[in-house]
Design an enzyme around this catalytic site. Structure first.
Site, PDB file in Angstrom:
ATOM      1  N   ARG A 242       0.769  -1.149   0.060  1.00  0.00           N
ATOM      2  CA  ARG A 242      -0.034  -0.115  -0.077  1.00  0.00           C
ATOM      3  C   ARG A 242       0.782   1.235  -0.005  1.00  0.00           C
ATOM      4  O   ARG A 242       2.040   0.967   0.555  1.00  0.00           O
ATOM      5  CB  ARG A 242      -1.033  -0.011   1.131  1.00  0.00           C
ATOM      6  CG  ARG A 242      -2.283  -0.915   1.063  1.00  0.00           C
ATOM      7  CD  ARG A 242      -3.331  -0.554   0.231  1.00  0.00           C
ATOM      8  NE  ARG A 242      -4.344  -1.415   0.033  1.00  0.00           N
ATOM      9  CZ  ARG A 242      -4.551  -2.471  -0.697  1.00  0.00           C
ATOM     10  NH1 ARG A 242      -3.347  -2.510  -1.656  1.00  0.00           N
ATOM     11  NH2 ARG A 242      -5.568  -3.206  -0.801  1.00  0.00           N
ATOM     12  N   GLU A 271      -3.242   7.334  -4.730  1.00  0.00           N
ATOM     13  CA  GLU A 271      -3.207   7.011  -5.938  1.00  0.00           C
ATOM     14  C   GLU A 271      -4.847   7.090  -6.489  1.00  0.00           C
ATOM     15  O   GLU A 271      -5.770   7.087  -5.563  1.00  0.00           O
ATOM     16  CB  GLU A 271      -3.104   5.161  -6.204  1.00  0.00           C
ATOM     17  CG  GLU A 271      -3.770   4.365  -5.559  1.00  0.00           C
ATOM     18  CD  GLU A 271      -2.948   3.112  -5.616  1.00  0.00           C
ATOM     19  OE1 GLU A 271      -1.940   2.899  -5.265  1.00  0.00           O
ATOM     20  OE2 GLU A 271      -3.747   2.093  -5.789  1.00  0.00           O
ATOM     21  N   HIS A 289      -0.757  -0.068 -10.153  1.00  0.00           N
ATOM     22  CA  HIS A 289      -1.511  -0.910  -9.129  1.00  0.00           C
ATOM     23  C   HIS A 289      -1.690  -2.344  -9.963  1.00  0.00           C
ATOM     24  O   HIS A 289      -2.801  -2.357  -9.925  1.00  0.00           O
ATOM     25  CB  HIS A 289      -2.588  -0.268  -8.589  1.00  0.00           C
ATOM     26  CG  HIS A 289      -2.841  -0.968  -7.181  1.00  0.00           C
ATOM     27  ND1 HIS A 289      -3.418  -0.367  -6.142  1.00  0.00           N
ATOM     28  CD2 HIS A 289      -2.942  -2.467  -6.847  1.00  0.00           C
ATOM     29  CE1 HIS A 289      -3.597  -1.191  -4.864  1.00  0.00           C
ATOM     30  NE2 HIS A 289      -3.302  -2.363  -5.583  1.00  0.00           N
TER      31      HIS A 289
END
Ligand code: DGY
Length: 323
Positions: A242, A271, A289
């Site tokens: 994360r 993000e 991601h």
């Protein structure tokens, strides 16, 4: 019989959406635009289950729906730090996640990032596509070797262990581990890994450091300026966990002043917004991601949500209950 009403907050693989529709009265987010906390709160009043993802901030505000119809939040993803645990508990909501099925692919992306940053694959691709490659030469785009180096893994759950397996058996790497709890010696022995007692002990010994711990308040800025300063000047930091685990400002300083060799990130604080200063760093590889982004894994994550819903609606404890 009336079917349970289920909200899916983002588009999912078609095969899984179809299975959901066979079993439930499904509301799909056709536009695939992230929902606001107030939209999620409204949905809690009108649905029996909400199926969010990491892009939904299931905050205190979103969960402030007393007497909500919804009793289960079946998250599509393993990390659930985007769901306010205290509010979910206060509302008596069951929360589930999708562990195991994304460990391989997330570890694959961590390996990809490690190789890319050390061997300058991002730089190289940009040079070739930009038409700027002038040919082979002994000093051209020289990176650092990965095989045989020391990899520090922070967080030794399923994904951390898969990363260790790939690095140790595929690349002959020495594995150092930091985990809040004592790791089973048999699990460590599998990759000949050594568990060290603190992050401070781990960082100075590593050529690569890969983060595999959960996000959330407890690990916010776990990697800060002081800890970055403990890394070797040639070492690389990899993050597929994360974004908030790294103090991004401190990382930008370390990359800008070359106090570490480089970094490779699949996740970012806030993000999909990326700090313009990160964009300026050449010794950085960034992916959007992609950890779990294979069709096999994304379908398996959906199956896991289906299992959790099935358990819950038949009165059993869902297999992946986390709250
Ligand atoms: C997760 O599952 O937590 C990932 O970040 C999204 O796949």
């Amino acid at each position: 019989m009336e079917r349970h009403k289920v909200l899916v907050t983002r588009r999912w693989p078609a095969a899984i959406e179809a299975k959901l529709q066979e079993r439930y009265d499904v509301t799909l987010n056709e536009g695939d635009i992230p929902m606001s906390p107030s939209q999620i709160r409204d949905a809690l009043m009108t649905h029996d289950a909400i199926l969010p993802t990491v892009t939904d901030t299931v905050t205190e505000e979103a969960l402030s729906a007393p007497n909500a119809r919804c009793k289960i939040i079946a998250n599509y993803g393993v990390g659930y730090s985007h769901i306010c645990e205290a509010s979910a508990k206060a509302q008596g909501l069951v929360v589930t996640n999708t562990p195991d099925v994304l460990s391989d692919c997330t570890a694959d992306i961590a390996m990809t990032l490690m190789l890319m940053v050390a061997r300058r694959a991002g730089d190289g691709e940009r040079e070739v596509r930009g038409g700027a490659w002038t040919g082979w030469r002994p000093t051209h785009m020289v990176g650092r070797k990965v095989s045989g180096k020391t990899l520090g893994i922070i967080g030794y759950g399923r994904i951390g262990q898969e990363m260790a397996r790939r690095a140790h058996f595929g690349f002959g790497m020495e594995i150092l581990v930091h985990s809040r709890s004592q790791v089973d010696p048999d699990v460590l022995a599998h990759c000949n890994a050594e568990q060290v007692s603190s992050i401070e002990d781990l960082l100075p010994r590593c050529d690569f450091v890969s983060l595999h711990c959960p996000g959330g308040a407890a690990n916010r800025h776990l990697i800060n300026a002081d800890r970055l300063a403990l890394m070797k000047p040639s070492a690389y930091l990899i993050n597929t966990a994360r974004g908030g685990i790294i103090d991004e400002h401190a990382l930008i300083q370390a990359l800008t002043f070359d106090t570490i060799g480089g970094a490779a990130l699949d996740v970012f604080d806030g993000e999909p917004r990326i700090s313009p200063a990160l964009m300026e760093c050449d010794n950085l590889v960034m992916l959007p991601h992609l950890g779990s982004a294979s069709i096999e894994t994304r379908e398996a994550m959906g199956e896991r949500v289906l299992d959790n819903l099935q358990d819950f609606f038949s009165g059993q404890t869902p297999r992946d209950r986390v709250i």
